[in-house]
Scaffold this motif. Sequence first.
Motif, PDB file in Angstrom:
ATOM      1  N   GLN A 184      31.839  35.822  25.845  1.00  0.00           N
ATOM      2  CA  GLN A 184      31.356  35.094  24.672  1.00  0.00           C
ATOM      3  C   GLN A 184      32.328  33.995  24.271  1.00  0.00           C
ATOM      4  N   GLN A 185      33.622  34.300  24.297  1.00  0.00           N
ATOM      5  CA  GLN A 185      34.622  33.304  23.934  1.00  0.00           C
ATOM      6  C   GLN A 185      34.620  32.151  24.929  1.00  0.00           C
ATOM      7  N   ALA A 186      34.590  32.471  26.217  1.00  0.00           N
ATOM      8  CA  ALA A 186      34.601  31.426  27.238  1.00  0.00           C
ATOM      9  C   ALA A 186      33.361  30.540  27.141  1.00  0.00           C
ATOM     10  N   ALA A 187      32.209  31.158  26.913  1.00  0.00           N
ATOM     11  CA  ALA A 187      30.971  30.390  26.791  1.00  0.00           C
ATOM     12  C   ALA A 187      31.004  29.493  25.560  1.00  0.00           C
ATOM     13  N   SER A 188      31.575  29.993  24.459  1.00  0.00           N
ATOM     14  CA  SER A 188      31.650  29.185  23.241  1.00  0.00           C
ATOM     15  C   SER A 188      32.531  27.967  23.436  1.00  0.00           C
ATOM     16  N   GLU A 189      33.411  28.015  24.431  1.00  0.00           N
ATOM     17  CA  GLU A 189      34.306  26.901  24.738  1.00  0.00           C
ATOM     18  C   GLU A 189      33.780  26.050  25.885  1.00  0.00           C
ATOM     19  N   GLY A 190      32.521  26.269  26.273  1.00  0.00           N
ATOM     20  CA  GLY A 190      31.861  25.377  27.218  1.00  0.00           C
ATOM     21  C   GLY A 190      31.713  25.865  28.632  1.00  0.00           C
ATOM     22  N   ALA A 191      32.188  27.057  28.953  1.00  0.00           N
ATOM     23  CA  ALA A 191      32.093  27.543  30.330  1.00  0.00           C
ATOM     24  C   ALA A 191      30.652  27.839  30.718  1.00  0.00           C
ATOM     25  N   GLU A 192      30.286  27.446  31.922  1.00  0.00           N
ATOM     26  CA  GLU A 192      28.977  27.754  32.494  1.00  0.00           C
ATOM     27  C   GLU A 192      29.064  28.897  33.507  1.00  0.00           C
ATOM     28  N   LEU A 193      30.236  29.093  34.088  1.00  0.00           N
ATOM     29  CA  LEU A 193      30.527  30.174  35.030  1.00  0.00           C
ATOM     30  C   LEU A 193      31.788  30.857  34.530  1.00  0.00           C
ATOM     31  N   VAL A 194      31.708  32.162  34.297  1.00  0.00           N
ATOM     32  CA  VAL A 194      32.852  32.922  33.790  1.00  0.00           C
ATOM     33  C   VAL A 194      33.205  33.995  34.811  1.00  0.00           C
ATOM     34  N   VAL A 195      34.428  33.939  35.317  1.00  0.00           N
ATOM     35  CA  VAL A 195      34.897  34.905  36.305  1.00  0.00           C
ATOM     36  C   VAL A 195      35.859  35.870  35.621  1.00  0.00           C
ATOM     37  N   LEU A 196      35.572  37.168  35.759  1.00  0.00           N
ATOM     38  CA  LEU A 196      36.422  38.241  35.259  1.00  0.00           C
ATOM     39  C   LEU A 196      37.158  38.873  36.438  1.00  0.00           C
ATOM     40  N   PRO A 197      38.159  39.712  36.186  1.00  0.00           N
ATOM     41  CA  PRO A 197      38.944  40.258  37.301  1.00  0.00           C
ATOM     42  C   PRO A 197      38.212  41.298  38.138  1.00  0.00           C
ATOM     43  N   GLU A 198      38.789  41.607  39.278  1.00  0.00           N
ATOM     44  CA  GLU A 198      38.486  42.824  40.020  1.00  0.00           C
ATOM     45  C   GLU A 198      38.747  44.013  39.089  1.00  0.00           C
ATOM     46  N   ALA A 199      38.001  45.083  39.270  1.00  0.00           N
ATOM     47  CA  ALA A 199      38.209  46.316  38.496  1.00  0.00           C
ATOM     48  C   ALA A 199      38.069  46.081  36.994  1.00  0.00           C
ATOM     49  N   THR A 200      37.179  45.174  36.615  1.00  0.00           N
ATOM     50  CA  THR A 200      36.930  44.979  35.187  1.00  0.00           C
ATOM     51  C   THR A 200      36.383  46.262  34.557  1.00  0.00           C
ATOM     52  N   SER A 201      35.558  46.995  35.269  1.00  0.00           N
ATOM     53  CA  SER A 201      34.927  48.195  34.696  1.00  0.00           C
ATOM     54  C   SER A 201      35.910  49.324  34.460  1.00  0.00           C
ATOM     55  N   ALA A 202      36.948  49.430  35.298  1.00  0.00           N
ATOM     56  CA  ALA A 202      37.959  50.484  35.161  1.00  0.00           C
ATOM     57  C   ALA A 202      39.154  50.113  36.026  1.00  0.00           C
ATOM     58  N   CYS A 203      40.338  50.302  35.497  1.00  0.00           N
ATOM     59  CA  CYS A 203      41.543  49.904  36.228  1.00  0.00           C
ATOM     60  C   CYS A 203      41.811  50.845  37.398  1.00  0.00           C
ATOM     61  N   PHE A 204      42.545  50.339  38.380  1.00  0.00           N
ATOM     62  CA  PHE A 204      43.027  51.219  39.444  1.00  0.00           C
ATOM     63  C   PHE A 204      43.960  52.263  38.827  1.00  0.00           C
ATOM     64  N   GLY A 205      43.996  53.437  39.461  1.00  0.00           N
ATOM     65  CA  GLY A 205      44.700  54.574  38.882  1.00  0.00           C
ATOM     66  C   GLY A 205      43.760  55.514  38.157  1.00  0.00           C
ATOM     67  N   THR A 206      42.543  55.025  37.887  1.00  0.00           N
ATOM     68  CA  THR A 206      41.476  55.850  37.330  1.00  0.00           C
ATOM     69  C   THR A 206      40.809  56.629  38.467  1.00  0.00           C
ATOM     70  N   ASP A 207      40.180  57.730  38.157  1.00  0.00           N
ATOM     71  CA  ASP A 207      39.349  58.429  39.144  1.00  0.00           C
ATOM     72  C   ASP A 207      38.105  57.572  39.365  1.00  0.00           C
ATOM     73  N   LEU A 208      38.126  56.770  40.411  1.00  0.00           N
ATOM     74  CA  LEU A 208      37.071  55.773  40.603  1.00  0.00           C
ATOM     75  C   LEU A 208      35.710  56.418  40.840  1.00  0.00           C
ATOM     76  N   ARG A 209      35.674  57.572  41.460  1.00  0.00           N
ATOM     77  CA  ARG A 209      34.387  58.239  41.680  1.00  0.00           C
ATOM     78  C   ARG A 209      33.722  58.600  40.353  1.00  0.00           C
ATOM     79  N   SER A 210      34.530  58.970  39.376  1.00  0.00           N
ATOM     80  CA  SER A 210      33.962  59.412  38.103  1.00  0.00           C
ATOM     81  C   SER A 210      33.439  58.255  37.270  1.00  0.00           C
ATOM     82  N   VAL A 211      33.906  57.036  37.528  1.00  0.00           N
ATOM     83  CA  VAL A 211      33.456  55.880  36.738  1.00  0.00           C
ATOM     84  C   VAL A 211      32.496  54.988  37.511  1.00  0.00           C
ATOM     85  N   ALA A 212      32.255  55.293  38.787  1.00  0.00           N
ATOM     86  CA  ALA A 212      31.357  54.459  39.590  1.00  0.00           C
ATOM     87  C   ALA A 212      29.931  54.541  39.066  1.00  0.00           C
ATOM     88  N   GLU A 213      29.265  53.398  39.055  1.00  0.00           N
ATOM     89  CA  GLU A 213      27.879  53.310  38.586  1.00  0.00           C
ATOM     90  C   GLU A 213      27.087  52.437  39.548  1.00  0.00           C
TER      91      GLU A 213
END
Length: 256
Positions: free
Chosen positions: A29-58
């Motif tokens: 929302q912040q990036a779009a309000s500043e004019g972005a048309e394409l917003v790229v977020l990081p790898e592992a945005t949904s859950a950081c590494f070190g998490t039990d990835l199987r339990s958070v996979a969707e």
Amino acid sequence: MTVLQVAAAQLSSGPDPIANLATATDAVQQAASEGAELVVLPEATSACFGTDLRSVAEPLDGPFAAGLRKVAADLGVVVVAGLFEPSGDGRVHNTLLVTGPGVETSYRKIHLYDAFGSRESDTVAPGNELVTFGWRDVTIGLATCYDLRFADQFTALGRLGAELIAVPASWGAGPGKEEQWDLLTRARAADAQAWLLACDQAYVPPVGTDPLGIGRSSVTTPLGQTSARLDAAAGTLHATIDTAVVAPIRARVPIL
């Protein structure tokens, strides 16, 4: 010729996908309000590494992806973000979701981070397909973090017509790792002769061998010149991508 306003939303994910979705939504929302048309977020945005990835996979119709899909649709922007989806073999896929008006695709990380003492392949199954998509007459390629160490992937994306490559990451900290990140983002842009927008997780102090981010999100020109870069802290990097420069560079230096 197309001029595209892009942003790398450098944030820090925790282990809770619900909290991370709220953080990601605010960043988009912040990036779009500043004019972005394409917003790229990081790898592992949904859950950081070190998490039990199987339990958070969707699956890609799960609540995390649905939340990103909604904010992208509401704002009329395209969002690229990293999440984990079940692979079917007991592991997960390290996946980039791309969603927005008229755009819906995904990329599964091909090169897994079995390096520097880490063993991503123990919990993550590799993808096997290069992915590009079109947005506002720009062909955009996808890669994830450790893929940066494999020049042939970026040359191949250039040959597929990618004029911009989005690279979400969660780069591991350590001796020389900042210099390697800077070198590889520049080199891979030059290999593809394309703009490269790299969005890393903000810096988190190292915990074991888990790659948690160093920041330094950047925009690199098709000649391998860094045009803008963030520091280690959370923040948003904005840039204007002018695809008119791509074809002349490829004509003058026909490496593809």
